[in-house]
Design an enzyme around this catalytic site. Structure first.
Site, PDB file in Angstrom:
ATOM      1  CE1 TYR A  88      -9.173  -6.063   4.481  1.00 40.28           C
ATOM      2  CE2 TYR A  88      -8.038  -4.257   3.385  1.00 40.28           C
ATOM      3  CZ  TYR A  88      -8.002  -5.408   4.160  1.00 40.28           C
ATOM      4  OH  TYR A  88      -6.801  -5.908   4.605  1.00 40.28           O
ATOM      5  CD  GLU A 111      -3.719  -5.856   3.088  1.00 37.68           C
ATOM      6  OE1 GLU A 111      -4.614  -5.117   3.540  1.00 37.68           O
ATOM      7  OE2 GLU A 111      -2.501  -5.643   3.248  1.00 37.68           O
ATOM      8  CD  GLU A 127      -3.223  -0.993   1.970  1.00 32.55           C
ATOM      9  OE1 GLU A 127      -3.286  -0.088   2.816  1.00 32.55           O
ATOM     10  OE2 GLU A 127      -4.134  -1.821   1.803  1.00 32.55           O
TER      11      GLU A 127
END
Ligand code: AHR
Length: 515
Positions: A264, A319, A197
């Site tokens: 997410y 992720e 990130e």
């Protein structure tokens, strides 16, 4: 009397038409002889960060703990993860990776320096779990290590030496140091991320700046012996298509082997909602956000196709998962959340999407393995329970390294207050024995779905299945009731003349085996 008879006939006719119409609404064709691409087992990968109780207490309890362990690593957690055929484990972060200095985590534990875990709760990190402990964990699990190097706050030299320490068998100071610390042979780590990130916690970089940095760092992440590093570049946050475009433009396929997307399923970043208490509105929005993964993959892979039509660069989703408010009374920096049937549905739909994009998506890592975010496992002292998401990974493991079968699905919608999303999601694969596995979800919380599925190009005679569902969407396992939700035998599928008929109950996940 005559009128009553007419009414009854009319009602029966209406019922019959409704039944037929409903069957026609959910139709699927699986092309069992047209499979071309393998569902890489690494799509079923995991992620463990120095965050809350993932590493400490989740995996690592230390050799002197009364909790049964092997060289400090919990036996119960390792056993449970082995049942998933866990293919890889990503470590040490996450945001933690870009402030982790690996040399602090080697050598005698009592000499290792302490640091503050500034991202996650400001707690003291004593570095008792470091490189050797992580590699031991992977060996106990029988999985591939996937390490994220520190590009944000570490030097090129530091990253380069970590690779050398792990993988070199030559005469060199790093090899000597590794041997001195008890490991003779190199570990041959393959999967290597160059930062995490870096558009955010990993240095707040622009994609232009990051790609320059990537090329510089990646140059010094050398191959040793026969081991070929799979170099992974930091990818976009969700729908940041400019990031993908810039990375693909600035870094040649030979210089990177994969690019890692993070996404997410979160309601709102400022208001995530509780994990176990939620309205139907929140549930509907969650599933809608989860389905957005399909659009993300379509758009990012389209960009990648322009720069890399030969598909030399893989897309990793390293992720992903749900993110709720932490459980009341727990440290907000530890991201500890419960996990319900809603989470299981998110996992099942996401895995179906990854399976269907397996030509480009070669790895995915749900966040995170133990006690953090959408975990497989929750622990408290010596207690352990597996979550509904764990059961999805266990049911879906049949897809690992199987051939993806293309399918065409026409399904009804799940409607809520005027909004619609598809009620059914599916993916299918053929394993090495020739068995076909079909995973299906029905997100409609109230209505079951009748699905008619034509299996083209297959000669099959038998269907069996397993189902994961519960009386309510928020059912979850606890240490007191660890089996509140678990898979059961599924009897709602029948097969005749190569046509499958499945009655998918409301809010359920089903995996069928046809052979
Ligand atoms: O998984 C928790 C955090 O989410 C990771 O550390 C970071 O990479 C992401 O923002």
């Amino acid at each position: 009397m005559e009128k009553l008879a007419h009414l009854i006939i009319l009602l029966m006719l209406t019922f019959f038409i409704q039944v037929v119409a409903q069957q026609a609404d959910n139709q699927m064709v699986i092309n069992a002889d047209l499979g071309k691409f393998t569902i890489n087992k690494h799509i079923y990968g995991h992620f463990s960060e120095h965050l809350g109780h993932c590493i400490y207490e989740g995996f690592w309890v230390g050799e002197n703990s009364p909790i049964p362990n092997t060289r400090g690593i919990r036996n119960d957690v390792v056993e449970a993860l082995k049942k998933l055929q866990i293919p890889n484990l990503r470590w040490p972060g996450g945001c933690f990776a870009d402030e982790y200095h690996w040399m602090d985590g080697i050598g005698p534990r009592e000499n290792r320096p302490k640091m503050i875990n500034t991202h996650w709760g400001g707690v003291t990190e004593d570095n008792s779990f470091g490189t050797h402990e992580f590699m031991d964990l992977c060996e106990q699990l029988g999985c591939e290590p996937y390490i994220t190097g520190n590009l944000g706050s570490g030097s090129v030299e530091e990253m380069s030496k970590w690779v050398e320490y792990l993988n070199s068998d030559a005469v060199s100071p790093m090899t000597e140091l590794r041997k001195k610390n008890g490991r003779e042979k190199p570990w041959n780590v393959k999967y290597w991320a160059v930062g995490n990130e870096n558009w955010g916690c990993g240095g707040n970089m622009t994609p232009e700046f990051y790609s320059d940095q990537y090329r510089r760092y990646a140059t010094y992440c050398r191959n040793y012996g026969n081991n070929r590093l799979v170099r992974v570049a930091c990818g976009p946050a969700g729908s940041d298509y400019r990031w993908t475009e810039t990375i693909m433009k600035n870094i040649r396929p030979g210089q990177m082997n994969a690019i890692a997307l993070h996404y997410y399923t979160v309601l709102e970043w400022h208001q995530k909602g509780a994990a176990t208490q939620f309205s139907e509105q929140e549930y509907f929005t969650t599933i809608q956000r989860c389905l957005f993964m399909d659009e993300l993959l379509e758009k990012h892979t389209t960009i990648m196709d322009r720069y890399d039509p030969e598909k030399r660069v893989a897309l990793y989703v390293d992720e992903w998962g749900t993110w709720w408010d932490v459980e009341p009374g727990t440290n907000p920096g530890f991201l500890y959340q419960q996990n319900t049937l809603r989470d299981a549905l998110v996992a099942a739909i996401s895995l179906n999407i990854f399976n269907n994009y397996c030509e480009r998506v070669q790895m995915a890592n749900i966040a995170q393995t133990v006690n953090v975010l959408q975990a497989m496992i929750l622990t408290k002292d010596d207690k352990m329970t597996v979550t509904p998401t764990y059961h999805v990974f266990e049911m879906y493991k049949v897809h690992q390294d199987a051939t993806m079968l293309p399918l065409d699905l026409k399904c009804k919608n799940y409607e809520f207050e005027g909004n619609k999303i598809p009620a059914v999601s599916a993916s299918a694969s053929k394993d090495k024995t020739g068995a076909i596995h079909i995973s299906l979800t029905n997100v409609d919380p109230k209505n079951s779905q009748e699905i008619t599925c034509e299996l083209r190009g297959a000669k099959v005679s038998k269907v069996t299945g397993r189902i994961l569902t519960a009386s309510a969407l928020n059912v979850h396992n606890t240490f007191e009731k660890p089996d509140a939700i678990m898979p059961a035998e599924f009897k709602g599928a029948s097969l005749s003349n190569q046509v499958l008929r499945v009655k998918l109950p409301a809010k359920s996940i089903v995996v069928l085996t046809v052979n």
